[in-house]
Design an enzyme around this catalytic site. Structure first.
Site, PDB file in Angstrom:
ATOM      1  N   ARG A  83       0.802  -1.339  -0.080  1.00 37.03           N
ATOM      2  CA  ARG A  83       0.105   0.012   0.155  1.00 37.03           C
ATOM      3  C   ARG A  83       0.813   1.511   0.042  1.00 37.03           C
ATOM      4  O   ARG A  83       0.168   2.333   0.061  1.00 37.03           O
ATOM      5  CB  ARG A  83      -0.992   0.118   1.294  1.00 37.03           C
ATOM      6  CG  ARG A  83      -1.931  -0.956   1.103  1.00 37.03           C
ATOM      7  CD  ARG A  83      -3.310  -0.735   1.929  1.00 37.03           C
ATOM      8  NE  ARG A  83      -3.124  -0.494   3.426  1.00 37.03           N
ATOM      9  CZ  ARG A  83      -3.755   0.014   4.286  1.00 37.03           C
ATOM     10  NH1 ARG A  83      -4.941   0.446   3.934  1.00 37.03           N
ATOM     11  NH2 ARG A  83      -3.434   0.350   5.315  1.00 37.03           N
ATOM     12  N   ASP A  84       2.274   1.247   0.059  1.00 42.21           N
ATOM     13  CA  ASP A  84       2.907   2.540   0.020  1.00 42.21           C
ATOM     14  C   ASP A  84       4.028   2.291  -0.665  1.00 42.21           C
ATOM     15  O   ASP A  84       5.299   2.739  -0.387  1.00 42.21           O
ATOM     16  CB  ASP A  84       3.236   2.813   1.565  1.00 42.21           C
ATOM     17  CG  ASP A  84       3.643   4.543   1.372  1.00 42.21           C
ATOM     18  OD1 ASP A  84       3.556   5.258   0.514  1.00 42.21           O
ATOM     19  OD2 ASP A  84       4.379   4.785   2.575  1.00 42.21           O
ATOM     20  N   LEU A  85       3.979   1.817  -2.115  1.00 41.72           N
ATOM     21  CA  LEU A  85       5.372   1.366  -2.943  1.00 41.72           C
ATOM     22  C   LEU A  85       5.439   2.903  -3.456  1.00 41.72           C
ATOM     23  O   LEU A  85       4.925   3.665  -4.062  1.00 41.72           O
ATOM     24  CB  LEU A  85       4.976   0.398  -3.897  1.00 41.72           C
ATOM     25  CG  LEU A  85       4.764  -1.072  -3.520  1.00 41.72           C
ATOM     26  CD1 LEU A  85       4.389  -2.075  -4.561  1.00 41.72           C
ATOM     27  CD2 LEU A  85       6.281  -1.521  -2.887  1.00 41.72           C
ATOM     28  N   ASN A  89      10.951   3.823  -0.817  1.00 40.56           N
ATOM     29  CA  ASN A  89      10.728   2.405  -0.362  1.00 40.56           C
ATOM     30  C   ASN A  89      11.083   1.365  -0.946  1.00 40.56           C
ATOM     31  O   ASN A  89      10.972   0.150  -0.653  1.00 40.56           O
ATOM     32  CB  ASN A  89       9.218   2.130  -0.021  1.00 40.56           C
ATOM     33  CG  ASN A  89       8.532   2.915   1.462  1.00 40.56           C
ATOM     34  OD1 ASN A  89       9.529   3.415   2.098  1.00 40.56           O
ATOM     35  ND2 ASN A  89       7.270   3.148   1.403  1.00 40.56           N
ATOM     36  N   THR A 131       0.838   7.380  -0.289  1.00 41.95           N
ATOM     37  CA  THR A 131       1.513   8.363  -0.520  1.00 41.95           C
ATOM     38  C   THR A 131       0.952   9.068  -1.816  1.00 41.95           C
ATOM     39  O   THR A 131       0.880   8.377  -2.795  1.00 41.95           O
ATOM     40  CB  THR A 131       3.032   8.397  -0.742  1.00 41.95           C
ATOM     41  OG1 THR A 131       3.761   7.812   0.313  1.00 41.95           O
ATOM     42  CG2 THR A 131       3.754   9.688  -1.301  1.00 41.95           C
TER      43      THR A 131
END
Length: 228
Positions: A83-85, A89, A131
């Site tokens: 959910r936050d690639l 990261n 993001t």
């Protein structure tokens, strides 16, 4: 913050793929301090690489994307959605004589799809988590996430690797989310597209589909298409 820490630790401790950062231990010290013991990485994040090196060649971008997909393949098989690639990261390290060995970081807002894994959730329906530059449309809408959610974000990362910028930019998070929901991604610049195989162009377009059902079926299918 404690709940988020416990979620990240629980997610990361289940993952063993070489392209995912490895956690050795986690818990609470005798003084009540939370700790994570993780492998030490030397290298640069994708964000730093883009800043210092500029856009990647299609071949280099494909090598990075393939390893990212292999990390996701394991996570998705355990019903964990990252959910936050984003480039911050994804870490590139010199490992096994490869200067572009991928390590996926930060499962801190990972979504567990099996109710028996973590009963308490840190998000609720309608709460945007992620993001904005890399957010899948369904995240912006506050609807259910799935492995296809990570594939969309990976498509945004691929677009940025090839062009130097994500498909949607702006200073206002709300307007960015609305662009992901409603606007078609801009075309890849002609000078970049000239060096891209047709199959890669088609894969990029499919990864960035607004409807999750129109994206590739799985990270495994993306790997197969990259190999082809």
């Amino acid at each position: 913050n404690v709940a988020r820490f416990e979620r990240e630790a629980a997610a990361a401790s289940e993952l063993r793929h070489p392209n995912t950062i490895h956690m050795f231990d986690f818990g609470t010290s005798d003084r009540g301090e939370l700790f994570l013991g993780m492998e030490f990485l030397e290298g640069r994040t994708l964000a730093k690489c883009l800043e210092e090196d500029g856009p990647f060649s299609p071949a280099r971008a494909c090598r990075v994307l393939r390893q990212l997909m292999e990390s996701l393949e394991e996570a998705h098989s355990k019903d964990i959605i990252h959910r936050d690639l984003k480039p911050e990261n994804v870490f590139l390290t010199d490992y096994h004589r490869s200067g572009d060995f991928v390590k996926v970081l930060d499962f801190g807002i990972a979504k567990f799809r099996r109710r028996d894994q973590i009963k308490q959730t840190l998000t609720r329906t309608g709460f945007v988590c992620g993001t904005p530059q890399y957010l899948a449309p369904e995240q912006g809408l506050g609807t259910a996430v799935s492995p296809a959610t990570d594939l969309y974000s990976a498509g945004v990362v691929l677009f940025e690797l090839l062009t130097g910028t994500p498909p949607f930019t702006g200073d206002d998070p709300v307007s960015l989310v609305m662009k992901h929901i409603h606007e078609a991604p801009p075309p890849v610049p002609a000078e970049v597209r000239a060096n891209m195989p047709d199959g890669l162009s088609a894969l990029l377009r499919q990864l960035l589909e607004k409807d999750p059902r129109r994206r590739p079926r799985s990270a495994t299918q993306v790997v197969e298409r990259l190999d082809a």
